[in-house]
Design a protein around this motif. Sequence first.
Motif, PDB file in Angstrom:
ATOM      1  N   UNK A  50      26.852  -6.051 -26.584  1.00 26.28           N
ATOM      2  CA  UNK A  50      27.656  -4.850 -26.292  1.00 26.28           C
ATOM      3  C   UNK A  50      28.821  -5.175 -25.348  1.00 26.28           C
ATOM      4  N   UNK A  51      28.645  -6.157 -24.492  1.00 26.01           N
ATOM      5  CA  UNK A  51      29.711  -6.534 -23.569  1.00 26.01           C
ATOM      6  C   UNK A  51      30.909  -7.055 -24.346  1.00 26.01           C
ATOM      7  N   UNK A  52      30.650  -7.937 -25.294  1.00 31.75           N
ATOM      8  CA  UNK A  52      31.735  -8.472 -26.129  1.00 31.75           C
ATOM      9  C   UNK A  52      32.419  -7.357 -26.917  1.00 31.75           C
ATOM     10  N   UNK A  53      31.631  -6.386 -27.369  1.00 31.86           N
ATOM     11  CA  UNK A  53      32.200  -5.251 -28.109  1.00 31.86           C
ATOM     12  C   UNK A  53      33.142  -4.438 -27.223  1.00 31.86           C
ATOM     13  N   UNK A  54      32.740  -4.225 -25.979  1.00 28.83           N
ATOM     14  CA  UNK A  54      33.579  -3.454 -25.059  1.00 28.83           C
ATOM     15  C   UNK A  54      34.898  -4.171 -24.785  1.00 28.83           C
ATOM     16  N   UNK A  55      34.809  -5.473 -24.565  1.00 26.38           N
ATOM     17  CA  UNK A  55      36.025  -6.244 -24.297  1.00 26.38           C
ATOM     18  C   UNK A  55      36.932  -6.224 -25.525  1.00 26.38           C
ATOM     19  N   UNK A  56      36.347  -6.373 -26.710  1.00 26.30           N
ATOM     20  CA  UNK A  56      37.134  -6.316 -27.943  1.00 26.30           C
ATOM     21  C   UNK A  56      37.774  -4.941 -28.123  1.00 26.30           C
ATOM     22  N   UNK A  57      37.026  -3.881 -27.759  1.00 26.73           N
ATOM     23  CA  UNK A  57      37.555  -2.518 -27.884  1.00 26.73           C
ATOM     24  C   UNK A  57      38.753  -2.300 -26.972  1.00 26.73           C
ATOM     25  N   UNK A  58      38.692  -2.891 -25.781  1.00 23.43           N
ATOM     26  CA  UNK A  58      39.807  -2.758 -24.842  1.00 23.43           C
ATOM     27  C   UNK A  58      41.031  -3.501 -25.347  1.00 23.43           C
ATOM     28  N   UNK A  59      40.822  -4.641 -25.992  1.00 27.66           N
ATOM     29  CA  UNK A  59      41.935  -5.492 -26.419  1.00 27.66           C
ATOM     30  C   UNK A  59      42.444  -5.192 -27.822  1.00 27.66           C
ATOM     31  N   UNK A  60      41.689  -4.401 -28.589  1.00 24.22           N
ATOM     32  CA  UNK A  60      42.076  -4.134 -29.981  1.00 24.22           C
ATOM     33  C   UNK A  60      43.460  -3.475 -30.072  1.00 24.22           C
ATOM     34  N   UNK A  61      44.249  -3.925 -31.010  1.00 29.76           N
ATOM     35  CA  UNK A  61      45.578  -3.354 -31.227  1.00 29.76           C
ATOM     36  C   UNK A  61      45.459  -2.103 -32.083  1.00 29.76           C
ATOM     37  N   UNK A  62      45.860  -0.989 -31.523  1.00 36.28           N
ATOM     38  CA  UNK A  62      45.798   0.288 -32.242  1.00 36.28           C
ATOM     39  C   UNK A  62      47.220   0.726 -32.558  1.00 36.28           C
TER      40      UNK A  62
END
Length: 336
Positions: free
Chosen positions: A300-312
Amino acid sequence: MSLKKILPGRLGFGTAPLGNMFRAIPDEEARATVEAAWDQGIRYYDTAPFYGAGLSEERLGQVLAGKPRDEYVLSTKVGRVILDEHETAAPDFGEKGGIFEHGNPNRIVHEWTADATERSIEGSLKRLGVDRLDIVWVHDIAQDFHGDAWLGKFEEARTGAFRVLSRLRDEGVIKAWGLGVNKTEPIELTLALDEPQPDGFLLAGRYTLLDHEHALQRLLPMAQEQGVGMVVGGPYSSGILAGGAHFEYQQAPPEIIAKVDRLKELTAEHGISIKAAALQFSLAHPVADAAVPGATKPSRIAEDIAALDEKIPAAFWHDLRAAGLVSPAAPLPDGA
């Protein structure tokens, strides 16, 4: 001191799940999750005595014991004193039901007086195994735990916890203090006081894609005017915006599930994750300095970091606004 000067980044780790929130988590899983947060660069950790009657603090402290104290920021809360004796009656968690029924069996005293505040801090330092705290939040002096009696609890905190924490801040013992609540009214009332002011607040569940209009009406304009920062707790609305089934610490009702389905349709159209949309929305307000999603699994930690960095794409935020899924007053990441 402003939260922005204290917090090491925009993403922290909320440790309520480490207190066995909703389910009993093996010690190894809890430890691995904290270690994953550290290994992936998370340096802000938020906890509380209330989370599993001290269990969250104990588990967090076991991992942080091996980390350099100057390299991370730590916040906990006051308002609950954990006793050595065990509880004999079913604990009362207000609207939160049996949220920590799998936590430690210790008795919890709910008190916000000056003496209780000092005892709470002393207990937290011991469980965490540290010599100091960076931020202390005054926990849960709101309607969801106290109903119509919440104003009496607020007054107890105003003459007790607020003054103790203001003194500790002025003495340099802590860097900042504020309120950690699930409702906006206690923070609004605090910001209107002439007494020493808080440096910030942790608002859980009230600035998310699913629930933000009330916070935008009065609280966030007040905070912005006074230069008071916000840590966003529960950016995924207890999990429903991250693939879970809970909203407001309970099973999500049909109307919430329907709104989440609409959000999922829109995120799918734009090829983005709903988790990224939820997290980045919560951080788009100028008052929001950080978010502290919770986790019980290392992945879940990796998911959170990816969510913060994802280009929207900007088009998503425009379509979100056009669909009426966010308040017209809500700032969006692309300025829409």
